[in-house]
Design an enzyme around this catalytic site. Sequence first.
Site, mmCIF file in Angstrom:
data_model
loop_
_atom_site.group_PDB
_atom_site.id
_atom_site.type_symbol
_atom_site.label_atom_id
_atom_site.label_comp_id
_atom_site.label_asym_id
_atom_site.label_seq_id
_atom_site.Cartn_x
_atom_site.Cartn_y
_atom_site.Cartn_z
ATOM 1 N N PHE A 1 0.855 -1.185 0.000
ATOM 2 C CA PHE A 1 0.000 0.000 0.000
ATOM 3 C C PHE A 1 0.897 1.244 0.000
ATOM 4 O O PHE A 1 1.877 1.304 0.743
ATOM 5 C CB PHE A 1 -0.869 -0.040 1.255
ATOM 6 C CG PHE A 1 -1.943 0.997 1.301
ATOM 7 C CD1 PHE A 1 -3.101 0.845 0.565
ATOM 8 C CD2 PHE A 1 -1.805 2.116 2.105
ATOM 9 C CE1 PHE A 1 -4.111 1.803 0.621
ATOM 10 C CE2 PHE A 1 -2.808 3.078 2.167
ATOM 11 C CZ PHE A 1 -3.965 2.908 1.422
ATOM 12 N N ASP B 1 2.680 -6.202 7.561
ATOM 13 C CA ASP B 1 1.489 -5.362 7.660
ATOM 14 C C ASP B 1 0.284 -6.273 7.436
ATOM 15 O O ASP B 1 0.155 -6.903 6.380
ATOM 16 C CB ASP B 1 1.544 -4.239 6.619
ATOM 17 C CG ASP B 1 0.418 -3.232 6.821
ATOM 18 O OD1 ASP B 1 -0.673 -3.653 7.268
ATOM 19 O OD2 ASP B 1 0.624 -2.043 6.528
ATOM 20 N N TYR C 1 -10.131 -0.928 11.356
ATOM 21 C CA TYR C 1 -11.410 -0.464 10.781
ATOM 22 C C TYR C 1 -11.816 -1.269 9.559
ATOM 23 O O TYR C 1 -12.890 -1.048 9.018
ATOM 24 C CB TYR C 1 -11.352 1.035 10.429
ATOM 25 C CG TYR C 1 -10.142 1.447 9.619
ATOM 26 C CD1 TYR C 1 -10.085 1.236 8.255
ATOM 27 C CD2 TYR C 1 -9.046 2.041 10.242
ATOM 28 C CE1 TYR C 1 -8.971 1.590 7.525
ATOM 29 C CE2 TYR C 1 -7.924 2.407 9.518
ATOM 30 C CZ TYR C 1 -7.889 2.180 8.162
ATOM 31 O OH TYR C 1 -6.771 2.522 7.443
ATOM 32 N N LYS C 2 -10.947 -2.196 9.104
ATOM 33 C CA LYS C 2 -11.293 -3.014 7.942
ATOM 34 C C LYS C 2 -12.065 -4.240 8.439
ATOM 35 O O LYS C 2 -13.182 -4.108 8.910
ATOM 36 C CB LYS C 2 -10.029 -3.351 7.150
ATOM 37 C CG LYS C 2 -9.450 -2.090 6.486
ATOM 38 C CD LYS C 2 -8.103 -2.260 5.824
ATOM 39 C CE LYS C 2 -7.649 -0.942 5.204
ATOM 40 N NZ LYS C 2 -6.228 -0.892 4.915
ATOM 41 N N ARG D 1 -13.053 -3.872 -6.674
ATOM 42 C CA ARG D 1 -12.761 -4.774 -5.547
ATOM 43 C C ARG D 1 -14.048 -5.218 -4.864
ATOM 44 O O ARG D 1 -14.954 -4.412 -4.630
ATOM 45 C CB ARG D 1 -11.923 -4.057 -4.480
ATOM 46 C CG ARG D 1 -10.572 -3.608 -4.908
ATOM 47 C CD ARG D 1 -9.704 -3.283 -3.703
ATOM 48 N NE ARG D 1 -10.293 -2.281 -2.801
ATOM 49 C CZ ARG D 1 -9.730 -1.862 -1.687
ATOM 50 N NH1 ARG D 1 -8.565 -2.368 -1.301
ATOM 51 N NH2 ARG D 1 -10.321 -0.946 -0.934
HETATM 52 C C1 LIG Z 1 -5.581 0.494 4.852
HETATM 53 C C2 LIG Z 1 -4.096 0.480 4.845
HETATM 54 C C3 LIG Z 1 -3.355 1.553 5.362
HETATM 55 C C4 LIG Z 1 -4.034 2.804 5.870
HETATM 56 O O1 LIG Z 1 -3.274 3.463 6.826
HETATM 57 P P1 LIG Z 1 -3.961 4.499 7.834
HETATM 58 O O2 LIG Z 1 -2.821 5.187 8.467
HETATM 59 O O3 LIG Z 1 -4.801 3.711 8.773
HETATM 60 O O4 LIG Z 1 -4.807 5.419 7.022
HETATM 61 C C5 LIG Z 1 -1.976 1.451 5.396
HETATM 62 N N1 LIG Z 1 -1.346 0.331 4.926
HETATM 63 C C6 LIG Z 1 -2.032 -0.704 4.394
HETATM 64 C C7 LIG Z 1 -1.294 -1.899 3.892
HETATM 65 C C8 LIG Z 1 -3.421 -0.652 4.329
HETATM 66 O O5 LIG Z 1 -4.099 -1.649 3.779
#
Ligand SMILES: *Cc1c(COP(=O)(O)O)cnc(C)c1O
Length: 399
Positions: free
Chosen positions: A115, A186, A211-212, A358
């Site tokens: 990400f 992660d 939150y996911k 998705r």
């Molecule tokens: C959703 C996601 C994030 C989002 O980071 P936030 O700081 O919570 O906004 C970061 N890394 C990955 C791999 C994600 O899937």
Amino acid sequence: MTKPVSLPVKERFHLPEGVIYLDGNSLGPLPRGVEDAVSKMITDEWAAHLIKGWNVDDWMAQPIRVGNRLAAMLGAPDNAIALGDTLSIKVYQALASSVEMRPDRRVILSDSGNFPSDLYMAEGLIRLLGNRHELRIVAPEEVEAAMTDEVAVAMITQVDYRTGRMHDMDRITRAAHAAGAVMLWDLAHSAGAVPVDLTVCECEFAVGCTYKYLNGGPGAPAFIYVRPDLIETTKPALSGWLGHDAPFAFEPSYRPAVGIERMRVGTPPVIALTALERALDVWEGIEMADLRAASLHLSEVFIAGVEARCPDLSLVSPRDGRERGSQVSFAFEHGYATMQALIARDVIGDFRAPDIMRFGFTPLYLDEADVRRAVDILAEVLDRRLWDRPEYRQTNRVT
Ligand SMILES: *Cc1c(COP(=O)(O)O)cnc(C)c1O
């Protein structure tokens, strides 16, 4: 021990009537009871107790108490996970501590499926450290081969947010360790989606958001895991007062707290943690192996249905369920407009540039009939070219 329950457990969630929600991989829905727990905390604790709440309501212990609940789900022991901040911050913390553990090495290894925020945080850290490190990004299938003795830390997201492709955590961690590198996972798209066992994996660090698939609500606090044998020597880069050994001694200089408390930074988000703590109740009696089996089944029903009826869409997720997380992605030139047309018909997924639609499968609140209905509606949108309407082509700020 609670009795295993059978899936789905739709009654544990608020879901608007008629909606088929295929976006729990981005923002989980509201679990029932969260609104009451939050409202009770606000009136019975904040309003009634004011600042005394830090002691009488134990707000100060909440980041580790809720962390222990997550630990139980992720195969970690008590006192190995702290909650707070956002995932980007937790990535930065884990990365900085990892780099400090390997002072003679200069490479931060990641893959092109990561990400962007994780990569951006690495870039910022590298700049701060005087541009002496390199962020090396390889293709996901080349991660193992790229583990050389230059690598200080491998920072890998297990499940690709775009395609759902899933890494084998244990195998990649072994490769990292064989090369002498620190392993940082992660778990943003893994926690609450696929079975994870951090103890078996033996990675040094893991981070993720809540939150996911964990349904903690928008902006819910993130988590960080540190392998217990390393906690006492881990150096926190974000040395905030609540990671200090004695925050209320107000010493002029930082001394890390004993244990995982040192990965805390500042004041905990008590309201958000209260929501998350209650949201985790939906997992009562759920076996992760059952959840995984149900997720694979729903995904396979979806893939078979879409491939049979929507020839313009091409699968970009791995076909083999063992290599896939809990989402399925299809590429389509008019993917954005098609998703808007789907959302207008109460089938909610999302879109990632340039052309990926998705669909997240969360067996806690989806069953096979929902998935079949989603396929019917998608096929109708495509057959009747409903995406070709101007109202579906305007791009929103959040896609
Ligand atoms: C959703 C996601 C994030 C989002 O980071 P936030 O700081 O919570 O906004 C970061 N890394 C990955 C791999 C994600 O899937």
